[in-house]
Enzyme design. Structure first.
Site, short mmCIF file in Angstrom:
data_model
loop_
_atom_site.label_atom_id
_atom_site.label_comp_id
_atom_site.label_asym_id
_atom_site.label_seq_id
_atom_site.Cartn_x
_atom_site.Cartn_y
_atom_site.Cartn_z
N ASP A 61 0.61 -1.14 -0.02
CA ASP A 61 0.01 0.20 0.05
C ASP A 61 0.89 1.15 -0.13
O ASP A 61 1.62 1.51 1.02
CB ASP A 61 -0.86 0.10 1.34
CG ASP A 61 -1.99 1.17 1.16
OD1 ASP A 61 -1.59 2.34 0.65
OD2 ASP A 61 -2.83 1.06 2.01
N SER A 142 0.63 11.91 -16.11
CA SER A 142 -0.36 12.04 -17.16
C SER A 142 -0.18 13.55 -17.73
O SER A 142 0.35 14.27 -17.03
CB SER A 142 -1.79 12.21 -16.46
OG SER A 142 -2.71 12.40 -17.40
N TYR A 166 -6.72 15.68 -9.06
CA TYR A 166 -5.71 14.77 -9.74
C TYR A 166 -4.65 15.38 -10.51
O TYR A 166 -3.61 14.87 -10.78
CB TYR A 166 -6.95 13.86 -10.72
CG TYR A 166 -6.18 12.67 -11.43
CD1 TYR A 166 -5.50 11.74 -10.91
CD2 TYR A 166 -5.96 13.09 -13.06
CE1 TYR A 166 -4.91 10.72 -11.98
CE2 TYR A 166 -5.30 12.36 -13.68
CZ TYR A 166 -4.71 11.02 -13.23
OH TYR A 166 -4.01 10.08 -13.87
N LYS A 170 -0.50 15.34 -10.79
CA LYS A 170 0.70 14.77 -11.83
C LYS A 170 1.57 16.00 -12.03
O LYS A 170 2.83 15.60 -12.36
CB LYS A 170 -0.16 14.28 -13.10
CG LYS A 170 -0.89 13.03 -12.69
CD LYS A 170 -0.10 11.75 -12.10
CE LYS A 170 -1.16 10.73 -11.95
NZ LYS A 170 -0.42 9.40 -11.72
N VAL A 199 -6.57 5.99 -21.65
CA VAL A 199 -6.67 4.51 -21.57
C VAL A 199 -8.03 4.07 -20.58
O VAL A 199 -8.31 4.64 -19.85
CB VAL A 199 -5.46 3.83 -20.64
CG1 VAL A 199 -5.64 2.41 -20.66
CG2 VAL A 199 -4.19 4.03 -21.53
N1 LIG Z 1 -6.08 5.54 -17.36
C1 LIG Z 1 -5.67 6.66 -18.20
O1 LIG Z 1 -6.36 7.31 -18.97
C2 LIG Z 1 -4.55 7.24 -17.50
C3 LIG Z 1 -4.37 8.45 -18.14
C4 LIG Z 1 -2.79 9.17 -17.76
C5 LIG Z 1 -2.38 8.46 -16.74
N2 LIG Z 1 -2.84 7.35 -16.00
C6 LIG Z 1 -1.86 6.98 -14.94
O2 LIG Z 1 -1.55 5.46 -15.06
C7 LIG Z 1 -1.51 4.84 -13.96
C8 LIG Z 1 -2.41 3.52 -13.92
O3 LIG Z 1 -3.51 4.17 -13.83
P1 LIG Z 1 -4.87 2.88 -14.46
O4 LIG Z 1 -5.48 3.89 -15.37
O5 LIG Z 1 -4.35 1.65 -14.69
O6 LIG Z 1 -5.68 2.68 -13.07
P2 LIG Z 1 -6.32 1.75 -12.48
O7 LIG Z 1 -6.97 0.88 -13.37
O8 LIG Z 1 -7.48 2.38 -11.51
O9 LIG Z 1 -5.27 1.34 -11.55
C9 LIG Z 1 -4.89 1.75 -10.62
C10 LIG Z 1 -3.93 0.76 -9.73
O10 LIG Z 1 -3.21 1.78 -8.65
C11 LIG Z 1 -3.72 0.77 -7.38
N3 LIG Z 1 -3.58 1.68 -6.23
C12 LIG Z 1 -4.41 2.64 -5.64
N4 LIG Z 1 -3.95 3.19 -4.55
C13 LIG Z 1 -2.99 2.40 -4.20
C14 LIG Z 1 -2.33 2.42 -3.03
N5 LIG Z 1 -2.82 3.18 -1.96
N6 LIG Z 1 -1.42 1.47 -2.81
C15 LIG Z 1 -1.26 0.38 -3.58
N7 LIG Z 1 -1.86 0.54 -4.95
C16 LIG Z 1 -2.81 1.41 -5.02
C17 LIG Z 1 -5.12 0.13 -7.67
O11 LIG Z 1 -5.06 -1.03 -6.55
P3 LIG Z 1 -6.55 -1.38 -6.21
O12 LIG Z 1 -7.01 -2.41 -7.29
O13 LIG Z 1 -6.38 -2.04 -4.92
O14 LIG Z 1 -7.45 -0.10 -6.26
C18 LIG Z 1 -4.84 -0.36 -9.11
O15 LIG Z 1 -3.69 -1.39 -9.24
C19 LIG Z 1 -1.62 5.73 -12.81
O16 LIG Z 1 -0.66 6.36 -12.24
C20 LIG Z 1 -2.69 6.89 -13.60
O17 LIG Z 1 -2.51 8.07 -13.05
C21 LIG Z 1 -3.68 6.71 -16.28
#
Ligand SMILES: NC(=O)c1ccc[n+]([C@@H]2O[C@H](COP(=O)([O-])OP(=O)(O)OC[C@H]3O[C@@H](n4cnc5c(N)ncnc54)[C@H](OP(=O)(O)O)[C@@H]3O)[C@@H](O)[C@H]2O)c1
Length: 243
Positions: A61, A142, A166, A170, A199
């Site tokens: 965590d 991001s 958010y 970033k 994504v």
């Molecule tokens: N999706 C997009 O369009 C996008 C765009 C730009 C940047 N990003 C970045 O890409 C990265 C991945 O995002 P994603 O879209 O794949 O999001 P996601 O599907 O919501 O996955 C987020 C991950 O972070 C974990 N997490 C959250 N809080 C945590 C904590 N306190 N300790 C450990 N793990 C924790 C979640 O675990 P749980 O399952 O336990 O909640 C999950 O495994 C992030 O940094 C996000 O800001 C995403």
């Protein structure tokens, strides 16, 4: 010492983080699956192993000091060092995030995970990274944190929704990435920020237009930079993202 390249991906149980673990695993790397929930972590490790990845679970965590310390100890016991840390875990923080309506606790919670969490895990892992011949750190950021894009300058229109927790988290993470790069400039540790694009994941209610595998590509690229590669930069698939 393990002969394979050793990586740890935070938040690797789903979304982009899972695909980063799969992508690094496909290179033959040994991949630590950092995840806070036991069941979700075990399921991800099993799925990765079924796909042929040398995956191991790392309870983590990112908001918890003791958890980060224990994760470093587990990684040391398992591999003796760490070659690449991918700080991927993050939260969006929910609504409302209009600056005039936001609950200050939303900002505290998002910064605790998206910024302080990265610092906490990075510092816990640095002693293991310093044992690597080619250490690297990838911070998943991001483009919504780009002040240039936010302000619609440089021939770009403002990106992402108004989100005062958010998006600035970033921006903060990008600044933190630069501070690390400056402090570590005399070492062989490369640290860069990457944007996966928009994504389809839980983070945005699956409204994104790219697949998690496509989003993971920039992290795999930054995790596999040559020793004389860039540091303290911010990249997406198309190249450098303006700060
Ligand atoms: N999706 C997009 O369009 C996008 C765009 C730009 C940047 N990003 C970045 O890409 C990265 C991945 O995002 P994603 O879209 O794949 O999001 P996601 O599907 O919501 O996955 C987020 C991950 O972070 C974990 N997490 C959250 N809080 C945590 C904590 N306190 N300790 C450990 N793990 C924790 C979640 O675990 P749980 O399952 O336990 O909640 C999950 O495994 C992030 O940094 C996000 O800001 C995403």
């Amino acid at each position: 010492m393990n002969e394979r390249t050793i990586a740890l991906v935070t938040g690797a149980n789903k979304g982009i983080g899972y695909e980063i673990a799969a992508g690094l695993g496909a290179l033959g790397w040994s991949v630590g699956v950092g995840a806070r929930d036991d069941l979700r972590r075990k399921a991800a490790v099993e799925k990765l192993r079924a796909a042929g990845v040398d995956a191991f679970g790392v309870p983590l965590d990112v908001t918890d000091d003791a958890s980060a310390t224990a994760a470093a100890r587990l990684t040391e016991d398992r591999a003796g060092r760490l070659d690449v840390l991918v700080n991927n875990a993050a939260i969006a923080g929910g609504a409302p995030q209009e600056p005039t309506r936001v609950d200050p606790d939303t900002i505290r919670t998002v910064v605790e995970t998206n910024v302080i969490g990265v610092i906490r895990v990075t510092n816990a892992m640095l002693p293991l990274l310093r044992r690597s011949a080619s250490p690297g750190i990838v911070n998943m950021s991001s483009s919504v944190g780009s002040l240039t894009r936010q302000s619609g300058t440089a021939a770009e229109s403002a990106t992402g929704p108004v989100a005062v927790a958010y998006a600035p988290s970033k921006t903060f993470l990008n600044a933190v990435t630069l501070q690390y790069a400056r402090e570590l400039s005399g070492t062989n540790i490369l640290i860069n920020a990457g944007c996966p694009g928009y994504v389809a994941t839980d983070l945005n209610g699956f409204r994104g237009v790219r697949t998690p595998e496509q989003g993971a590509a920039i992290a795999v690229t930054l995790a596999t930079l040559p020793d004389d590669g860039p540091t303290g930069r911010f990249f997406e698939d198309a190249g450098v993202v303006p700060w």
